[in-house]
Design an enzyme around this catalytic site. Structure first.
Site, PDB file in Angstrom:
ATOM      1  N   LYS A   1     -15.053  93.138  84.044  1.00 12.82           N
ATOM      2  CA  LYS A   1     -14.337  94.412  84.133  1.00 12.82           C
ATOM      3  C   LYS A   1     -12.924  94.233  84.698  1.00 12.82           C
ATOM      4  CE  LYS A   1     -17.246  96.316  87.034  1.00 12.82           C
ATOM      5  NZ  LYS A   1     -18.389  95.407  87.231  1.00 12.82           N
TER       6      LYS A   1
ATOM      7  N   ARG B   1     -20.193 104.933  90.320  1.00 15.83           N
ATOM      8  CA  ARG B   1     -21.278 103.949  90.339  1.00 15.83           C
ATOM      9  C   ARG B   1     -22.616 104.593  90.631  1.00 15.83           C
ATOM     10  NH1 ARG B   1     -18.269  99.010  91.622  1.00 15.83           N
ATOM     11  NH2 ARG B   1     -19.625  97.265  92.010  1.00 15.83           N
TER      12      ARG B   1
ATOM     13  N   ARG C   1     -17.361  81.582  89.673  1.00 14.37           N
ATOM     14  CA  ARG C   1     -16.108  82.346  89.781  1.00 14.37           C
ATOM     15  C   ARG C   1     -15.322  81.955  91.038  1.00 14.37           C
ATOM     16  NH1 ARG C   1     -15.864  88.848  89.382  1.00 14.37           N
ATOM     17  NH2 ARG C   1     -16.901  88.899  91.404  1.00 14.37           N
TER      18      ARG C   1
ATOM     19  N   ARG D   1     -15.516  84.594  96.249  1.00 10.81           N
ATOM     20  CA  ARG D   1     -15.620  85.896  96.888  1.00 10.81           C
ATOM     21  C   ARG D   1     -16.863  85.903  97.755  1.00 10.81           C
ATOM     22  NH1 ARG D   1     -15.311  91.065  92.952  1.00 10.81           N
ATOM     23  NH2 ARG D   1     -17.231  91.706  93.958  1.00 10.81           N
TER      24      ARG D   1
ATOM     25  N   ARG E   1     -26.726  92.763  94.222  1.00  7.32           N
ATOM     26  CA  ARG E   1     -25.795  93.640  93.494  1.00  7.32           C
ATOM     27  C   ARG E   1     -26.352  94.012  92.128  1.00  7.32           C
ATOM     28  NH1 ARG E   1     -21.190  89.681  93.828  1.00  7.32           N
ATOM     29  NH2 ARG E   1     -19.984  90.996  92.431  1.00  7.32           N
TER      30      ARG E   1
HETATM   31  P1  ADP Z   1     -18.670  93.987  91.239  1.00 15.30           P
HETATM   32  O1  ADP Z   1     -18.566  94.963  90.129  1.00 15.30           O
HETATM   33  O2  ADP Z   1     -18.319  92.601  90.833  1.00 15.30           O
HETATM   34  O3  ADP Z   1     -20.003  94.033  91.945  1.00 15.30           O
HETATM   35  P2  ADP Z   1     -16.543  95.366  92.813  1.00 15.30           P
HETATM   36  O4  ADP Z   1     -15.340  94.567  93.180  1.00 15.30           O
HETATM   37  O5  ADP Z   1     -16.401  96.430  91.813  1.00 15.30           O
HETATM   38  O6  ADP Z   1     -17.637  94.276  92.407  1.00 15.30           O
HETATM   39  O7  ADP Z   1     -17.185  96.016  94.145  1.00 15.30           O
HETATM   40  C1  ADP Z   1     -17.469  95.240  95.278  1.00 15.30           C
HETATM   41  C2  ADP Z   1     -18.235  96.061  96.296  1.00 15.30           C
HETATM   42  O8  ADP Z   1     -17.468  97.207  96.706  1.00 15.30           O
HETATM   43  C3  ADP Z   1     -19.551  96.657  95.823  1.00 15.30           C
HETATM   44  O9  ADP Z   1     -20.605  95.734  95.899  1.00 15.30           O
HETATM   45  C4  ADP Z   1     -19.726  97.829  96.792  1.00 15.30           C
HETATM   46  O10 ADP Z   1     -20.167  97.403  98.048  1.00 15.30           O
HETATM   47  C5  ADP Z   1     -18.296  98.329  96.957  1.00 15.30           C
HETATM   48  N1  ADP Z   1     -17.973  99.395  95.970  1.00 15.30           N
HETATM   49  C6  ADP Z   1     -17.018  99.322  94.992  1.00 15.30           C
HETATM   50  N2  ADP Z   1     -16.989 100.455  94.264  1.00 15.30           N
HETATM   51  C7  ADP Z   1     -17.939 101.275  94.777  1.00 15.30           C
HETATM   52  C8  ADP Z   1     -18.414 102.580  94.459  1.00 15.30           C
HETATM   53  N3  ADP Z   1     -17.902 103.279  93.432  1.00 15.30           N
HETATM   54  N4  ADP Z   1     -19.414 103.104  95.211  1.00 15.30           N
HETATM   55  C9  ADP Z   1     -19.938 102.425  96.243  1.00 15.30           C
HETATM   56  N5  ADP Z   1     -19.553 101.185  96.579  1.00 15.30           N
HETATM   57  C10 ADP Z   1     -18.564 100.603  95.878  1.00 15.30           C
END
Ligand code: ADP
Ligand code: ZN
Length: 215
Positions: free
Chosen positions: A14, A89, A128, A159, A170
């Site tokens: 993404k 999400r 990654r 990361r 996750r």
């Molecule tokens: P990925 O999609 O690779 O899991 P992101 O960088 O999008 O990672 O998000 C990393 C973390 O940030 C998530 O695991 C969560 O803890 C938090 N996070 C990001 N966006 C949201 C959201 N919309 N609602 C709740 N937590 C979020």
């Protein structure tokens, strides 16, 4: 006007695709995950509140995320559109976003879903690496011996939440909390599924083709 969301499991690509699309179309790329990581780096109040959730691979509470997104969407650079990455999400966040959009009189252009199997997600995230200097994302196998960033030479690092146990967590969270969001968008007829496998260029090409139909 392009009011877009990009969805998909962790590791679907993404962020990479969203950055490219944002550059190509001149709309801001809004990644909630990156916003949290930036707040954690800067040790802001928001960062302190979000930190433990990211460390456990769980979700930050809806209200915190929604306040942050509402604030971001109110900035002038979003007037002609945006590309949201990582939000909404949960079904509650879908309703929150419905509210934000209706206040502004905006309507979603479409929701892009990058489909990648869990097996590939696990493989991709294990390899990654992210540049500590410029944020460039690369695969471990693509880095030369020294391992420096191919763009700027700075050190590449993993990361924190790409550790295997956290990736599995996750993925569970994605299945439990975020797949219901897909069902809502499917029902509304705005979900555009795309194959997330293949090279970065191939996936980007598919995305542009879908956008041509949408906007
Ligand atoms: P990925 O999609 O690779 O899991 P992101 O960088 O999008 O990672 O998000 C990393 C973390 O940030 C998530 O695991 C969560 O803890 C938090 N996070 C990001 N966006 C949201 C959201 N919309 N609602 C709740 N937590 C979020
Ligand atoms: Zn770099």
């Amino acid at each position: 006007m392009m009011y877009l969301e990009i969805m998909g499991p962790p590791g679907a690509g993404k962020g990479t695709q969203a950055r490219r699309l944002s550059a190509a179309r001149g709309i801001p790329h809004i990644s909630t995950g990156e916003m949290f990581r930036e707040n954690i780096r800067q040790a802001t109040d928001l960062g302190r509140m979000a930190d433990e959730y990211l460390q456990n691979g769980g979700l930050v509470p809806d209200d915190l995320v929604t306040d942050m997104v509402r604030d971001r969407l109110s900035r002038a650079d979003c007037r002609d559109g945006y590309l949201l990455d990582g939000y909404p999400r949960t079904p509650a966040q879908v309703r929150d976003l419905d509210g934000i959009l209706s206040v502004r009189g905006w309507e979603r252009t479409g929701v892009l879903l990058l489909e990648v199997s869990e097996e590939d997600v696990l493989r991709r995230l294990a390899g990654r690496r992210i540049c500590t200097g410029c944020g460039h994302v690369s695969r471990l196998q693509a880095l030369s011996g020294g391992g420096g960033c191919p763009e700027c030479g700075a050190e590449m690092s993993q990361r924190d939440d790409d550790r295997e146990d956290l990736v599995r967590e996750r993925l569970l969270v994605y299945r439990r909390e975020t797949e219901p969001v897909l069902a809502i968008y499917q029902e509304r007829g705005i979900l555009r599924r795309m194959d997330g496998m293949g090279t970065e260029d191939e996936v980007f090409e598919r995305m542009l083709n879908i956008l041509e139909v949408l906007a």
